[in-house]
Design an enzyme around this catalytic site. Sequence first.
Site, PDB file in Angstrom:
ATOM      1  CG  ASN A  84      -8.309  -4.927  -2.383  1.00 23.22           C
ATOM      2  OD1 ASN A  84      -9.502  -5.190  -2.510  1.00 23.22           O
ATOM      3  ND2 ASN A  84      -7.860  -4.106  -1.442  1.00 23.22           N
ATOM      4  CB  VAL A  87     -17.506  -3.493   1.446  1.00 22.65           C
ATOM      5  CG1 VAL A  87     -16.783  -4.223   2.570  1.00 22.65           C
ATOM      6  CG2 VAL A  87     -17.918  -4.484   0.362  1.00 22.65           C
ATOM      7  CE1 TYR A 143     -14.477   2.396  -7.343  1.00 22.80           C
ATOM      8  CE2 TYR A 143     -16.747   1.953  -7.999  1.00 22.80           C
ATOM      9  CZ  TYR A 143     -15.601   1.590  -7.311  1.00 22.80           C
ATOM     10  OH  TYR A 143     -15.573   0.425  -6.583  1.00 22.80           O
ATOM     11  CG  ASP A 181      -2.199   0.803   1.023  1.00 18.99           C
ATOM     12  OD1 ASP A 181      -2.115   2.032   0.788  1.00 18.99           O
ATOM     13  OD2 ASP A 181      -3.275   0.198   1.100  1.00 18.99           O
ATOM     14  CG  ASP A 190       1.761   5.474  -6.474  1.00 15.24           C
ATOM     15  OD1 ASP A 190       0.775   4.956  -7.047  1.00 15.24           O
ATOM     16  OD2 ASP A 190       2.053   6.678  -6.601  1.00 15.24           O
ATOM     17  CB  VAL A 191      -1.059   0.334  -7.706  1.00 12.32           C
ATOM     18  CG1 VAL A 191      -1.077  -0.522  -6.447  1.00 12.32           C
ATOM     19  CG2 VAL A 191      -2.211   1.336  -7.719  1.00 12.32           C
ATOM     20  CB  THR A 204     -13.907  -0.354   3.399  1.00 16.24           C
ATOM     21  OG1 THR A 204     -14.315   0.444   2.267  1.00 16.24           O
ATOM     22  CG2 THR A 204     -14.251  -1.808   3.147  1.00 16.24           C
TER      23      THR A 204
END
Length: 243
Positions: free
Chosen positions: A86, A184, A151, A35, A59-60, A186
């Site tokens: 994810n 969810v 999104y 992450d 950092d993806v 989160t």
Amino acid sequence: MADRRVALVTGAARGQGAAITARLVADGFCVAACDRLVDGVRATADALDSRRTLAVPLDVTSAEQWQTAVATTVARFGALTTLVNNAGVLHRASLGEETPAAFEGSWRVNCLGPFLGIQAALPHLREADGASIVNTCSAGAIRPFPHHSAYGSSKWALRGLTQVAAVELAAAGIRVNAVFPGPVDTPMLDDATQTRLAAHALMGRIGRPVEIADAVAFLVSEHASFITGSELTVDGGQSLQIG
């Protein structure tokens, strides 16, 4: 440790990613918890078996950081057999108020990130028996939600990437599947949003992170050895609702 199942999980600092990490460790995996929230991902790892969990800053959206994360994982655990893409960001804005920078930012995390992860992990996944990739899509890639152009479209793109990867990598023995969470509990959803969504939910509540983790754990397990290109919806029936 080369014969162990080794997973790299992104977005592991909290929420679904932390739950997925914990579930896979419980299932016997060694896990690189990744992450960009460094303190958070360290907390995730510190709460689990230190022999089988490693916190990795990532950092993806950075190809270079992906290469480092994969190399760090393999150096520690001797292999990489499983990739769980994810990490994601949720950005809301009407079409008229959306900005190019915010729109692109969502795409970079939600779709480019998994693509870069697959590229970085692929040489090691090709060497693994029972290799598996799971991408976290969204119920927003099944039905449209207003004010979710960035999104929703990025998750639709990730849905397409999952399908292409499943076809392209099947001959190498690499399975590629996706989970489609609904709402969810989160940090991605604030309290007011969670309350509103629960009030209108078919099952009278929103999901729990562990319920997404259970779905991912199945898809990466030997119990799903003949499943690829699958879309496992875990949304409490949200995608069945009209309006």
